[in-house]
Every structure is written in structure tokens, then in C-alpha cells.
Motif scaffolding. Structure first.
Motif, mmCIF file in Angstrom:
data_model
loop_
_atom_site.group_PDB
_atom_site.id
_atom_site.type_symbol
_atom_site.label_atom_id
_atom_site.label_comp_id
_atom_site.label_asym_id
_atom_site.label_seq_id
_atom_site.Cartn_x
_atom_site.Cartn_y
_atom_site.Cartn_z
ATOM 1 N N LEU B 25 -3.992 -10.823 5.010
ATOM 2 C CA LEU B 25 -3.324 -10.908 3.720
ATOM 3 C C LEU B 25 -4.266 -10.472 2.605
ATOM 4 N N ARG B 26 -5.556 -10.795 2.773
ATOM 5 C CA ARG B 26 -6.495 -10.390 1.743
ATOM 6 C C ARG B 26 -6.602 -8.872 1.691
ATOM 7 N N VAL B 27 -6.594 -8.255 2.858
ATOM 8 C CA VAL B 27 -6.632 -6.797 2.901
ATOM 9 C C VAL B 27 -5.455 -6.222 2.136
ATOM 10 N N LEU B 28 -4.315 -6.925 2.247
ATOM 11 C CA LEU B 28 -3.111 -6.436 1.590
ATOM 12 C C LEU B 28 -3.148 -6.697 0.092
ATOM 13 N N ARG B 29 -3.761 -7.843 -0.317
ATOM 14 C CA ARG B 29 -3.630 -8.273 -1.698
ATOM 15 C C ARG B 29 -4.748 -7.744 -2.606
ATOM 16 N N ASP B 30 -5.960 -7.615 -2.055
ATOM 17 C CA ASP B 30 -7.093 -7.235 -2.894
ATOM 18 C C ASP B 30 -6.876 -5.944 -3.686
ATOM 19 N N ASP B 34 -8.444 -6.736 -7.614
ATOM 20 C CA ASP B 34 -9.900 -6.670 -7.616
ATOM 21 C C ASP B 34 -10.465 -5.348 -7.118
ATOM 22 N N THR B 35 -9.797 -4.725 -6.152
ATOM 23 C CA THR B 35 -10.297 -3.423 -5.704
ATOM 24 C C THR B 35 -9.228 -2.359 -5.938
ATOM 25 N N ASN B 36 -8.555 -2.479 -7.064
ATOM 26 C CA ASN B 36 -7.463 -1.536 -7.345
ATOM 27 C C ASN B 36 -7.935 -0.084 -7.202
ATOM 28 N N PRO B 37 -7.201 0.734 -6.449
ATOM 29 C CA PRO B 37 -7.679 2.091 -6.207
ATOM 30 C C PRO B 37 -7.851 2.908 -7.485
ATOM 31 N N VAL B 38 -6.952 2.734 -8.455
ATOM 32 C CA VAL B 38 -7.041 3.595 -9.637
ATOM 33 C C VAL B 38 -8.123 3.114 -10.592
ATOM 34 N N THR B 39 -8.070 1.831 -10.971
ATOM 35 C CA THR B 39 -8.950 1.417 -12.058
ATOM 36 C C THR B 39 -10.328 0.977 -11.592
ATOM 37 N N VAL B 40 -10.485 0.577 -10.327
ATOM 38 C CA VAL B 40 -11.808 0.132 -9.883
ATOM 39 C C VAL B 40 -12.470 1.163 -8.977
ATOM 40 N N GLN B 41 -11.711 1.669 -7.991
ATOM 41 C CA GLN B 41 -12.332 2.626 -7.089
ATOM 42 C C GLN B 41 -12.287 4.054 -7.620
ATOM 43 N N ILE B 42 -11.574 4.269 -8.750
ATOM 44 C CA ILE B 42 -11.394 5.613 -9.312
ATOM 45 C C ILE B 42 -10.887 6.606 -8.280
ATOM 46 N N PHE B 148 -3.023 -0.420 8.551
ATOM 47 C CA PHE B 148 -1.682 -0.226 8.008
ATOM 48 C C PHE B 148 -1.488 -1.065 6.750
ATOM 49 N N LEU B 149 -1.919 -2.353 6.835
ATOM 50 C CA LEU B 149 -1.797 -3.234 5.674
ATOM 51 C C LEU B 149 -2.635 -2.721 4.513
ATOM 52 N N ASP B 150 -3.842 -2.245 4.831
ATOM 53 C CA ASP B 150 -4.709 -1.715 3.792
ATOM 54 C C ASP B 150 -4.038 -0.538 3.088
ATOM 55 N N GLY B 151 -3.382 0.314 3.882
ATOM 56 C CA GLY B 151 -2.674 1.442 3.284
ATOM 57 C C GLY B 151 -1.569 0.986 2.358
ATOM 58 N N ILE B 152 -0.776 0.001 2.811
ATOM 59 C CA ILE B 152 0.311 -0.490 1.967
ATOM 60 C C ILE B 152 -0.265 -1.116 0.696
ATOM 61 N N GLY B 153 -1.317 -1.938 0.857
ATOM 62 C CA GLY B 153 -1.920 -2.582 -0.302
ATOM 63 C C GLY B 153 -2.413 -1.578 -1.322
#
Lengths: 204, 226
Positions: B25-30, B34-42, B148-153
């Protein structure tokens, strides 16, 4: 001829790949901390862009369009493979980048070391694939495609060098801590985009 | 692809783990915050900005990216032990290109007007750094289900930013959401006008820049993340 120059100038300034379409923003933001590296990446992008976009045009025109395969056998004349364009475009780009990397490494080692990791990264630079897709959507012919790809490459080069210059200056300014780095780079890019909008009044 | 990556949530392998265990669930929610692809991971800023003038294309785009990220993560994770390291980038690109072709054909068949509006940006999902970044950073080293969950998240994290920016731009820029008027007529009668700036490309950059500012001042440990 004048028509081609118009396309070139239009893609550099009026429809800049960065400021009008946001293509290649990832490497644009990540590699614009120093002018020197930005310069290297910009040059590499121009080179790969001019190489791959006309190549993709030839693939599209002579392999994928409806009727393009008619020369093999008349029964293939009605085959339309345009839906395969994504896969072929990205393969061309990945292959071309790999080839360029090997050639540069062999014959121009000095350039290779200065470009370093940027060469392989160009494969996933949105602006390269974007140029090929725009070429398909706008139905350019071969000469127009070449002019367009040169313009798009120079536009990227110009934008990344300009942003790197501003960011080198920004290091000495007093920016709120949470806004430093990525945040201010976004806002500076937006302001530069607004400045580039003033070119849109040019009639070509 | 960005060189400024943040640490990936590490999922330890266990023999028996529920499908929706805490770690999964953490993989899905983070990625939502906290690790948003756009604003944190650029990652994936490229297309995040160009399709946000209106809400509808933004939602479609977000769905497309989520589908492609999730399934390419799944596929790459399934074949991760057979891919030779040297050609992994090309393999990843081909898998992504295949999925994007499917999405593109579906859009053309069932939603032609949206497909026209998104124009080249559907194709650009292939080089969307989110897809490649997650494949490199997560799917190559993890089991299929967490991948798969990481991709959806990550797709949803991208989608949230997209929809927020699109709502702000559409409300301020044309006074509507999904085409329905939300700014009442009496406001216009009093002299309110739509903000033309919001329709222009740079507006999205301003909004995301401000969003990053807000997120980092709320969560200060992100400041040194990049």
C-alpha cells in the motif's frame, strides 16, 4: 527557399520546442545548472534531431503510408501501417543515438568525454520524438522536415543555454528555501516563455 | 530522464505477503504526495504542462499514463531476469511504445475529438520520463505485483497534479470546468473577465512552480531532495 527559412525561424523563436510545447522539459530542467554542460547537451540534441527526424520521414513515407509497400507486390498497395509509427520512430531514435555514441567515442574522444552521459539520455528526450510526431502530424515534405528539425534543435539549444546562464546567476540571489532549485527554475522558465511569446506577433 | 532522483521506497521480498499488505500500500500511496513524480522526482514534466488547458484532456491523459506505466512496469518486471543489461533501454522503449500504440488506437476509435486535442502528446507518453524512470528505478529490480502497484501509484500522482493544474487553468481561464460554466453571469456583468494568461503555455509552469513551493514549505524534508 524563403518558405524553408520561414519554417526554420518559426520553429526557433515562435514555436520553440521548450517554451511553446514543453518538449524535453526533463533534461531541460535537470541539465541546466551549468552553462558548459547545457552547451554540450544542446549541441548533441541539434545533431541527433537533424539526423533522426528526416530519417523518420523517409521511414514514414516509404514504409508506412498507405500504398508505400506497393513496389514489393501489388497486393500490398492497400496496406496502411501508419499505426506502427510510434514503435518505428522510437527504434530509429534509439538506434541512431547508439550509433552516434559509438562513432563519436571512436573518432572524437574529446567530444565524447565532454558530452558524457548526455548522449544516451537523448533517446528519452521528448523533443526528439516530439519533432518526429509533429513532422507526421503537419505533413511536411522532406525539405520542410529538415528545416523544421534544424529549427527545433537550435530552439532547444538556445533555451537550455539561456536558462543555464540565468540559473548560474540565481545561485547568488536570496530565494526562499522551499522555492530554491526546481521551483524557481520552473518560474524562470515560465517568465522566459512569456518573453518568447512576444515573437508570436511576427508574420512569416 | 532526471538525474535528480529521490530514494525509492524499498520493498523487501517476503515469502508470503498479502496482495494489499502495508508495504504494497505504501508503494501505491507514496507517489501521490511524498515522492510525487512531477513535483518531487521531476519526471514527466514534459507533457504535464501542455495538456492542462482544459480538464477533460488532462483526465484522459492521466488515465493513459497510468495504464501505460502500470502495464509496462508489469511486463518489464515479468521479463526482468531475461533482459540483457546492455539493451535494456531499447527493450523498455519497445514495450512502452507498444502499449502507447494500443492506447492511441483506442483513443482514436472511441474519443476522436480528445485524441485530436492531445495530438502528439499521446505518442510522447513513450518518452514520458515517468514510464522510463519507474522502469529503471523500480520494475527492473522488483517483483511484478509491487511493480504494477508502483506504476498505478505514479500514474495517479502524475494525474493529480495534472487535474489540479487543469482545474485552476480552466476555471480562471475560461470560467468553466469540463465545459460547464462555474463562474456566474452576474460576476461577468460586474466587470469580471477571464484571465487570458491562464490559457497561455507559461501559466502551467507558474502553477507547478508555486505548487512545488507550497509542497516543500509544508514538508521541509523534501527541500534537499533535489
Amino acid at each position: 527557399m524563403q518558405h524553408l527559412i520561414n519554417i526554420l525561424i518559426k520553429t526557433i523563436f515562435v514555436e520553440n520546442v521548450i517554451f511553446a510545447f514543453f518538449l524535453g522539459m526533463c533534461s531541460f530542467l535537470a541539465v541546466s545548472k551549468k552553462i558548459k554542460t547545457a552547451f554540450g547537451l544542446g549541441l548533441a540534441v541539434i545533431f541527433v534531431m537533424v539526423l533522426t527526424t528526416p530519417l523518420n520521414y523517409l521511414i514514414l513515407r516509404y514504409l508506412l503510408f498507405e500504398g508505400a509497400l506497393g513496389w514489393i507486390h501489388p497486393s500490398l498497395a492497400s496496406v496502411d501501417l501508419t499505426f506502427l509509427s510510434f514503435i518505428l520512430f522510437i527504434s530509429t531514435i534509439a538506434g541512431a543515438v547508439q550509433l552516434v555514441e559509438m562513432v563519436v567515442e571512436k573518432f572524437l574522444p574529446a567530444l565524447y568525454t565532454s558530452l558524457g552521459i548526455f548522449l544516451p539520455l537523448i533517446t528519452v528526450n521528448c523533443s526528439i520524438l516530439g519533432a518526429s510526431l509533429f513532422m507526421q502530424e503537419r505533413e511536411y515534405n522532406f525539405a520542410e522536415t529538415t528545416a523544421f528539425s534544424l529549427g527545433a534543435g537550435i530552439g532547444f539549444f538556445l533555451a537550455i543555454v539561456l536558462l543555464a546562464a540565468i540559473r548560474e546567476r540565481l545561485r547568488y540571489s536570496n530565494i526562499p528555501e522551499p522555492l530554491q532549485g526546481l521551483g524557481i527554475a520552473m518560474i524562470v522558465t515560465a517568465l522566459m516563455g512569456l518573453a518568447f511569446l512576444s515573437f508570436s506577433g511576427i508574420q512569416l | 530522464m532526471s538525474t535528480e532522483t529521490t530514494p525509492v521506497a524499498v520493498v523487501e521480498e517476503k515469502k508470503k505477503e498479502g496482495l494489499f499488505s502495508k508495504k504494497n500500500l505504501r508503494v501505491l500511496r507514496d507517489p501521490l504526495d511524498d515522492t510525487n513524480p512531477v513535483t518531487v522526482q521531476i519526471l514527466g514534466v514534459c507533457s504535464a504542462l501542455a495538456v492542462t488547458v482544459q480538464v477533460k484532456p488532462a483526465i484522459i491523459m492521466a488515465l493513459g499514463v497510468t495504464v501505460v506505466t502500470a502495464f509496462s512496469n508489469l511486463i518489464i518486471s515479468l521479463i526482468r531476469n531475461t533482459i540483457p543489461n546492455r539493451i535494456r533501454i531499447i527493450v523498455q522503449l519497445i514495450v512502452a511504445a507498444m502499449l502507447v500504440t494500443i492506447v492511441d488506437q483506442l483513443l482514436k476509435a472511441y474519443m476522436f475529438d480528445v485524441s485530436k486535442k492531445l495530438s502528439v502528446f499521446v505518442g510522447l507518453i513513450i518518452t514520458n520520463c515517468i514510464v522510463m524512470g519507474r522502469l529503471e528505478a523500480f520494475a527492473l529490480a522488483q517483483k511484478p505485483w509491487p511493480s504494477f502497484l508502483d506504476g498505478i501509484g505514479n500514474g495517479l500522482g502524475y494525474g493529480i497534479i495534472l487535474v489540479i493544474v487543469a482545474v485552476i487553468r480552466e476555471v480562471l481561464g475560461s470560467g468553466s470546468v469540463l465545459g460547464f460554466k462555474v463562474v456566474p453571469q452576474w460576476l461577468y456583468d460586474m466587470g469580471y473577465v477571464n484571465n487570458g494568461l491562464m490559457m497561455l503555455p507559461p501559466a502551467a509552469l507558474f502553477l507547478i512552480g508555486i505548487f512545488i513551493w507550497w509542497q516543500r514549505s509544508r514538508n521541509r524534508k523534501l527541500i534537499n531532495a533535489s
